[in-house]
Enzyme design. Structure first.
Site, mmCIF file in Angstrom:
data_model
loop_
_atom_site.group_PDB
_atom_site.id
_atom_site.type_symbol
_atom_site.label_atom_id
_atom_site.label_comp_id
_atom_site.label_asym_id
_atom_site.label_seq_id
_atom_site.Cartn_x
_atom_site.Cartn_y
_atom_site.Cartn_z
ATOM 1 N N THR A 1 2.666 10.307 -6.150
ATOM 2 C CA THR A 1 2.237 10.426 -4.757
ATOM 3 C C THR A 1 2.950 11.590 -4.072
ATOM 4 O O THR A 1 3.964 12.084 -4.566
ATOM 5 C CB THR A 1 2.516 9.122 -3.976
ATOM 6 O OG1 THR A 1 1.879 8.064 -4.644
ATOM 7 C CG2 THR A 1 2.062 9.141 -2.542
ATOM 8 N N THR B 1 -2.425 10.406 -2.976
ATOM 9 C CA THR B 1 -1.992 10.038 -4.317
ATOM 10 C C THR B 1 -3.169 9.998 -5.280
ATOM 11 O O THR B 1 -4.324 9.941 -4.854
ATOM 12 C CB THR B 1 -1.327 8.632 -4.271
ATOM 13 O OG1 THR B 1 -0.719 8.341 -5.518
ATOM 14 C CG2 THR B 1 -2.336 7.538 -3.979
ATOM 15 N N GLU C 1 -6.023 4.228 -9.374
ATOM 16 C CA GLU C 1 -5.575 3.428 -8.222
ATOM 17 C C GLU C 1 -5.901 1.942 -8.355
ATOM 18 O O GLU C 1 -5.210 1.097 -7.784
ATOM 19 C CB GLU C 1 -6.239 3.974 -6.945
ATOM 20 C CG GLU C 1 -5.371 3.854 -5.716
ATOM 21 C CD GLU C 1 -4.181 4.802 -5.764
ATOM 22 O OE1 GLU C 1 -3.049 4.305 -5.671
ATOM 23 O OE2 GLU C 1 -4.373 6.018 -5.898
ATOM 24 N N ASP D 1 -3.486 -0.922 -8.826
ATOM 25 C CA ASP D 1 -2.691 -1.512 -7.736
ATOM 26 C C ASP D 1 -3.188 -2.902 -7.353
ATOM 27 O O ASP D 1 -2.533 -3.603 -6.572
ATOM 28 C CB ASP D 1 -2.711 -0.606 -6.489
ATOM 29 C CG ASP D 1 -1.664 0.490 -6.564
ATOM 30 O OD1 ASP D 1 -0.945 0.569 -7.584
ATOM 31 O OD2 ASP D 1 -1.574 1.286 -5.609
ATOM 32 N N SER E 1 -2.082 -0.948 -0.932
ATOM 33 C CA SER E 1 -1.199 0.206 -1.086
ATOM 34 C C SER E 1 0.132 -0.065 -0.400
ATOM 35 O O SER E 1 0.260 -0.981 0.419
ATOM 36 C CB SER E 1 -1.851 1.433 -0.452
ATOM 37 O OG SER E 1 -0.929 2.499 -0.398
ATOM 38 N N SER E 2 1.111 0.774 -0.725
ATOM 39 C CA SER E 2 2.406 0.741 -0.033
ATOM 40 C C SER E 2 2.613 1.986 0.822
ATOM 41 O O SER E 2 3.679 2.151 1.430
ATOM 42 C CB SER E 2 3.539 0.673 -1.059
ATOM 43 O OG SER E 2 3.401 -0.465 -1.859
ATOM 44 N N GLY F 1 6.418 7.168 -3.875
ATOM 45 C CA GLY F 1 7.292 6.233 -4.587
ATOM 46 C C GLY F 1 6.798 4.816 -4.748
ATOM 47 O O GLY F 1 7.618 3.892 -4.801
ATOM 48 N N GLY F 2 5.464 4.600 -4.830
ATOM 49 C CA GLY F 2 4.970 3.249 -5.062
ATOM 50 C C GLY F 2 5.492 2.309 -3.983
ATOM 51 O O GLY F 2 5.601 2.679 -2.810
HETATM 52 N N1 GLU Z 1 -0.531 3.545 -5.675
HETATM 53 C C1 GLU Z 1 0.626 3.567 -4.825
HETATM 54 C C2 GLU Z 1 0.303 3.026 -3.461
HETATM 55 O O1 GLU Z 1 -0.789 3.108 -3.025
HETATM 56 C C3 GLU Z 1 1.118 4.942 -4.661
HETATM 57 C C4 GLU Z 1 1.473 5.521 -5.964
HETATM 58 C C5 GLU Z 1 2.851 5.961 -6.008
HETATM 59 O O2 GLU Z 1 3.469 6.224 -4.996
HETATM 60 O O3 GLU Z 1 3.313 6.119 -7.100
HETATM 61 O O4 GLU Z 1 1.156 2.521 -2.795
#
Ligand code: GLU
Length: 608
Positions: free
Chosen positions: A423, A441, A462, A465, A487-488, A508-509
């Site tokens: 991301t 992302t 995606e 997730d 999402s985060s 960072g997920g």
């Molecule tokens: N898929 C994650 C999200 O939507 C973002 C991916 C990442 O930051 O590695 O929160």
């Protein structure tokens, strides 16, 4: 409270990597052509902090920052600059961003004095069910057409430009097209990211041809060109996004998903996906009301579901509002960090139980999760003296609050968190007071590894997730047709009396949420400057037994509270943040990560 005054440049760190010093053998690729950088090749010098006026851009990449800055200098606004920078990231950060992915665009509209958002999250094909991924390992899901959601990024750009920008799509894409055509200098981060994906990239023919030019990893210091992406951007600008959502490019995306272009010699089982042209045609980038909480007299605005960012950051701040965190920090740093970690665990329990696609959430629950009453009730579960056993139960956001620490088990805690560390986040501001904070992302670094043949970009993964094996098909984050996976991403704007004082976000997920939270309390409560907050060592408690902490984070005192620690996954870093702080008289402090992921680049139109 107003934003505490801090020296503008404390802890500013500048990274300068002259391309002319970088050497390596010349390599010529089939599609993504890489060759040694000419000595005078541009845009590799980086600076982590810039102070000045007239507009600002902060991204993880100097090419993207300069693209945005150029737009501002030529009279474009923050929205135009954000799209130009994001499109450039699609060239230089193709493993994290691009038109094969999605994201969340948060905009402070200076004319209307309002925060507006676009949810450009990928959606699941209509034929997806709660059982689509059952029985697949996470890796099998990632490396398949099944992980690819309908991309939202191109629609997000066109919608943002149309509603709030001054440029048309072709104009906004032009700087990125130029970078794709002339190329960018490969740095260690790009090479490392390619290396970590090498095995799966080799298995997909167009991905290998593009990102392993001549069959080799790109050489640090060489110039990486992507003429296919330049051509794609060029056509997208001329034809408009219907070329993707209803035209030939869309048909090519669908074909790539349904018939992944695997090397026949590869042994990997790359399953076909479900996406159809009808799924693309029905995609919408959705305008949503932002989340909002008050924190120490300031307004904190974030992204509503399908992202859990706004509600989770907001709930944790509301919980922390119950302590005078600044005073606690001054008296005892460790105690303040304990409060931060525990508030975060509580908010993550509620995220896990209640937050997912808007259509799958209980009516009204978002308002409750971000209410002060709910947070005050949750605060009674925060033991000031010791770390709670994790996972902590979720609360009951039912509108009726007291001081009984009742809770309900958080089943989501049992679900492994596979969100990647990929991301990219960018922040822009213009001389008229508009601000954009935008996280985008393609999910994992390298997404699904499926490149659309001849088009120069990767497709996302995606849909991984979603909770891939949900306990119930009605769970908020269960896979389903037309749904957006939770999402985060947490693009955030802080206002004081309605005016922006700070805009920030992170990759960072699920650590995005804790990174943004930590940056906010570092800045607002702990007395750090924004550059110090962005650089500070991080720890992330997401309702798990152990706290993930960077090596430099001081664990010693917190262990006495019962916190246990693990290192973050390789390369041991949490979140390359960007942000802009707004001072009186139009002064801006643009800040990028100084070290993580090779460091970012922050610029202002008129440096001080
Ligand atoms: N898929 C994650 C999200 O939507 C973002 C991916 C990442 O930051 O590695 O929160």
């Amino acid at each position: 409270m107003t934003l505490p005054r801090r020296p503008l440049l404390a802890a500013a760190t500048a990274l300068v990597v002259p391309a002319a010093l970088l050497t390596g053998p010349s390599v010529t690729g089939v599609a993504g052509a890489a060759e040694r950088a000419p000595a005078a090749h541009r845009a590799t010098a980086k600076q982590a902090t810039a102070v000045g006026r007239g507009g600002a851009v902060s991204t993880v990449d100097p090419e993207a920052t300069r693209a945005g800055l150029r737009v501002l200098r030529h009279g474009g606004n923050a929205v135009d600059a954000a799209v130009a920078a994001a499109a450039t990231l699609g060239v230089t950060e193709p493993y994290s961003t691009g038109i094969g992915g999605g994201g969340y665009f948060v905009f402070y509209d200076a004319k209307a004095h309002r925060v507006r958002t676009i949810d450009g999250r990928e959606t699941a094909p209509m034929s997806t069910t709660a059982d689509t991924y059952r029985g697949l390992s996470f890796d099998e899901a990632v490396n398949s057409g099944l992980s690819v959601g309908v991309p939202g990024t191109a629609r997000t750009w066109s919608r943002a430009l149309h509603r709030w920008g001054t440029l048309d799509l072709a104009e906004a894409l032009a700087p990125a097209t130029a970078v794709a055509r002339r190329g960018f200098v490969v740095d260690q981060t790009f090479r490392d990211q390619t290396a970590s994906n090498e095995a799966r990239f080799r298995d997909i023919v167009p991905t290998r041809e593009l990102f392993l030019p001549g069959g080799q990893l790109p050489v640090v210091g060489s110039v990486f060109r992507n003429p296919a992406l330049a051509d794609t951007y060029d056509r997208l600008g001329r034809k408009g996004v219907d070329w993707l959502y209803g035209g030939r490019l869309g048909r090519e995306i669908v074909h790539t998903v349904q018939v992944p272009p695997k090397d026949p010699a590869a042994t990997r089982n790359v399953r076909p996906g479900l996406m159809t042209a009808a799924d693309l045609a029905r995609y919408r980038a959705v305008r949503r009301a932002p989340t909002h909480v008050g924190y120490r007299g300031l307004g904190v605005w974030g992204m509503a579901p399908s992202s859990s960012g706004g509600s989770t950051v907001g709930e944790a701040l509301n919980i922390l509002e119950n302590v005078d965190l600044g005073a606690v920090y001054r008296a005892d740093h460790t105690k303040a960090l304990h409060d931060y970690l525990e508030a975060s665990a509580l908010a993550f329990a509620d995220r896990g139980k209640y937050v997912g696609a808007p259509s799958s959430m209980q009516p009204g629950v978002l308002g409750q999760l971000t209410s002060q009453g709910f947070a005050d009730e949750r605060f009674c579960s925060l033991d000031q003296t010791k770390a709670a056993t994790k996972p902590v139960p979720a609360g009951t956001p039912d509108g009726s609050y007291d001081t009984n620490c009742d809770g309900v088990p958080d089943q989501s805690a049992a679900v492994a968190d596979h969100e990647g560390l990929s991301t990219s986040h960018l922040t822009t501001a213009d001389r008229w007071g508009n601000v954009v904070t935008y996280t985008l992302t393609i999910e994992q670094t390298g997404g699904s590894a499926l490149t659309v043949p001849g088009r120069g970009f990767l497709l996302n993964n995606e849909l991984t997730d979603f909770d891939l094996a949900p306990a119930s098909p009605t769970a908020p984050n269960a896979p389903g047709g037309g749904k957006r996976p939770r999402s985060s991403m947490s693009p955030t704007i802080v206002t004081d009396h309605g005016r922006p004082v700070l805009a920030t976000g992170s990759p960072g997920g699920s650590t995005i949420i804790t990174t943004v939270l930590q940056v906010l309390i570092d800045r607002l409560d702990f007395g750090m400057s924004l550059p110090q907050a962005v650089a500070a060592p991080r720890a992330s408690q997401r309702n798990t037994a152990d706290v993930q902490a960077e090596p430099a984070f001081d664990r010693a005192g917190l262990s006495a509270y019962g916190h246990t620690f693990v290192d973050p996954p390789a390369p041991g870093e949490i979140g390359a943040v960007t942000g802009i702080e707004f001072r009186s008289g139009g002064r801006m402090v643009a800040v990028a990560e100084p070290v993580r992921r090779g460091g970012g680049d922050a610029r202002v139109v008129h440096p001080r």
